[in-house]
Design a protein around this motif. Sequence first.
Motif, PDB file in Angstrom:
ATOM      1  N   GLU A 230       0.804  -1.232   0.000  1.00 51.88           N
ATOM      2  CA  GLU A 230       0.000   0.000   0.000  1.00 51.88           C
ATOM      3  C   GLU A 230       0.837   1.282   0.000  1.00 51.88           C
ATOM      4  O   GLU A 230       0.414   2.315  -0.515  1.00 51.88           O
ATOM      5  N   ARG A 231       2.039   1.215   0.576  1.00 50.12           N
ATOM      6  CA  ARG A 231       2.877   2.425   0.631  1.00 50.12           C
ATOM      7  C   ARG A 231       4.308   2.013   0.332  1.00 50.12           C
ATOM      8  O   ARG A 231       5.133   1.871   1.235  1.00 50.12           O
ATOM      9  N   ILE A 232       4.595   1.827  -0.936  1.00 45.23           N
ATOM     10  CA  ILE A 232       5.918   1.347  -1.334  1.00 45.23           C
ATOM     11  C   ILE A 232       6.870   2.543  -1.384  1.00 45.23           C
ATOM     12  O   ILE A 232       6.696   3.453  -2.194  1.00 45.23           O
ATOM     13  N   SER A 484      12.990  10.817   2.977  1.00 43.91           N
ATOM     14  CA  SER A 484      12.056  10.130   2.064  1.00 43.91           C
ATOM     15  C   SER A 484      12.785   9.398   0.955  1.00 43.91           C
ATOM     16  O   SER A 484      13.814   9.857   0.452  1.00 43.91           O
ATOM     17  N   ASN A 485      12.203   8.255   0.593  1.00 42.38           N
ATOM     18  CA  ASN A 485      12.788   7.390  -0.437  1.00 42.38           C
ATOM     19  C   ASN A 485      11.818   7.225  -1.592  1.00 42.38           C
ATOM     20  O   ASN A 485      10.613   7.320  -1.386  1.00 42.38           O
ATOM     21  N   PRO A 486      12.284   6.899  -2.801  1.00 40.64           N
ATOM     22  CA  PRO A 486      13.690   6.836  -3.195  1.00 40.64           C
ATOM     23  C   PRO A 486      14.294   8.246  -3.336  1.00 40.64           C
ATOM     24  O   PRO A 486      13.667   9.218  -2.922  1.00 40.64           O
ATOM     25  N   GLY A 528      20.746   7.666   6.062  1.00 43.63           N
ATOM     26  CA  GLY A 528      19.959   7.261   7.238  1.00 43.63           C
ATOM     27  C   GLY A 528      18.854   6.305   6.831  1.00 43.63           C
ATOM     28  O   GLY A 528      17.671   6.634   6.912  1.00 43.63           O
ATOM     29  N   ASN A 529      19.242   5.145   6.425  1.00 41.09           N
ATOM     30  CA  ASN A 529      18.272   4.161   5.926  1.00 41.09           C
ATOM     31  C   ASN A 529      18.201   2.979   6.889  1.00 41.09           C
ATOM     32  O   ASN A 529      19.234   2.564   7.438  1.00 41.09           O
ATOM     33  N   ASN A 530      16.992   2.444   7.043  1.00 35.05           N
ATOM     34  CA  ASN A 530      16.834   1.330   7.992  1.00 35.05           C
ATOM     35  C   ASN A 530      17.660   0.084   7.627  1.00 35.05           C
ATOM     36  O   ASN A 530      17.720  -0.867   8.405  1.00 35.05           O
TER      37      ASN A 530
END
Length: 648
Positions: A230-232, A484-486, A528-530
Amino acid sequence: MLKNILPKILKKSAILLQKISSKKFSDPMDRFYFDQFLSATPGKDKQPPLTLTIPSENRGDKQFKLVDGEEKSHLEVWAKKGDKTPGTICGLDRINNPGLNKSLAFTIEERQLLGIHGLLPPVVKTQEQQIEHCKLRLGRLKDPLDKYIYLMDLLDFNEKLLYAVVRRNISEVMPLLYTPTVGTACLKWGLIYRRPRGIYITFYDKGHVYEILKNFPESDVRVIVVTDGERILGLGDQGACGMGIPIGKLALYTALAGIKPNQCLPITIDVGTNNEEHLKDPIYPGIREKRRTGKKYDELIDEFMHAVVQRWGQNCLIQFEDFGNKNAFRLLEKYRDTFCTFNDDIQGTASVGVAGLLAALRITKNKLSDNIILFYGAGEANIGIANLCVMAMISDGKISEDTARKKIWMVDSKGLIVKSRHELEPQKKPFAQEHEKETDLIQIVKDLKPSILIGAAACPGVFTSGVLKQMADNCARPIVFALSNPTSKAECTPKEAYEETKGSVIYASGSPFPPVEYNGKTYVTGQGNNAYIFPAMGLAAMCAGIQSISEDYFLIAAEALASQVKESDLAQGSIYPPIDRLLECSTKIAIRLVEYAYRKKVASVMPEPNDKEAFVKAQMYDTDYEPAIPIFYQMPLGETDKDKKKSK
Ligand SMILES: O=C([O-])CC(=O)C(=O)O
Ligand SMILES: [Mg+2]
């Protein structure tokens, strides 16, 4: 047929025996089988029983004793199955099995033993040479999506090689397998789909989820990444095309934390999509219906959670990924205490965000609780970071929860989150402050004077020149995260951040950016990415057998990550360790988490290992090829159905 091939095999075996008899056996079972075989070889007065070469990995499912109710030797079974020598079948099996294939790295000896000599070009390559070859191939492709397709093909063909390529070139390959390219792959999933990977469960499978999980051939799944698409990333609803994300996340689990590929399972729960483009697209690969919600949706998720436990046990980690806001928070609350689960977008991002802040405080030389933090966006990432900041402030500043919350402000799509707004969702309410309503970001930054500004709202460019200049006016070293990504969704680029703050900013992004030159200095952007957190969390959960993952693990992971940031990283402007050190970072974080789990007495893997570091490392996937020399052995016949009948 059998008569013809048997002497050949025995002759081949005799030559091999001489070679192998000098071999040391690491597995005592191999020695046992080998000795059994030796005692039955020609020259040792009795005729050998029928034996065949089965590589040790293939033992198990392929040990047939009965065919059509009749006792048969293994050789007969194999000959019957493929009408070829067993060696040939095993060799081809290896080439066709991405977990066993070595491609051109099979030695000549192995090729001969496995019956694949002549089926490969004559050259024998080392894995290092193969890696260079892969890089050459990647270098010829210009479009990142083509590179992604090439890497996925390699994964389908030779797993160890793919993961060796990733581990040796993390900073170059991660942006292809993961954000930002994986975002493009999701947008084009229908177009680029080739081979099955993972599991798709649809709304119509309700009542049969366990049966579907049973169709997956691996019995030792330890980590599942599940999405409902739903939220890619910041790209919205992608329905079944969201599958790229669990696949990409799990590729990092293996590459960066050594969870073995067969222990990883990507799952997409397809409950439809509200993405009109997909619904109209003839090659959309999912259910062509509007997204289902409500009670039936909840029942499907619940059935899924229980089916996972039934199939792979309570310790199988279920990572929720890229669910829509509403479901993400609800489902986390519902399952966090009773299942081994976490939500990566809430908790993983929280941990990496707080790690970045802790490292940045070494530059600003103050405590987190000395800061005012403004979050732009009140979705999963920012609510997660905000909650973990409260925890961190309480533990580091010795302040009350109430005081900590007063230092945190949030803006959502309707403006500043204030008490007079009555429509707030439950997760936002604890952050509502006494203030007038306000929607203009520059005005908010002017009024509240935050020293930290964190964006995770997928509104590219929202940190305008005015916002950044105001941040620079607020304090000497403003901290700005554009998470925010990408990459295309970042709230501002590093170049904008350095220029508008005249180089005073401490900046991090969620997706990769190349280094930036400003005023004669080169700045490296920390990502800062998980990805710094979730692989380590999974490794720790698996090693210690953690059954539910409480919030404190994410704070410990944040501290463990921040402690790995070197002064030299900070000097370059990066508040995270270099991406190329991710494998080492994940391992260290996992060790800290495992130690913590045993200290807290919640680890279920017993006995407690004395040396946690060695224990964690011993569980990790190795990308080096293993020798494929088959061990000749005779299966002990044991009790067959015939024996059972006789004894009745
Ligand atoms: O996948 C990533 O790069 C980070 C993440 O979880 C997201 O943005 O949803
Ligand atoms: Mg995500």
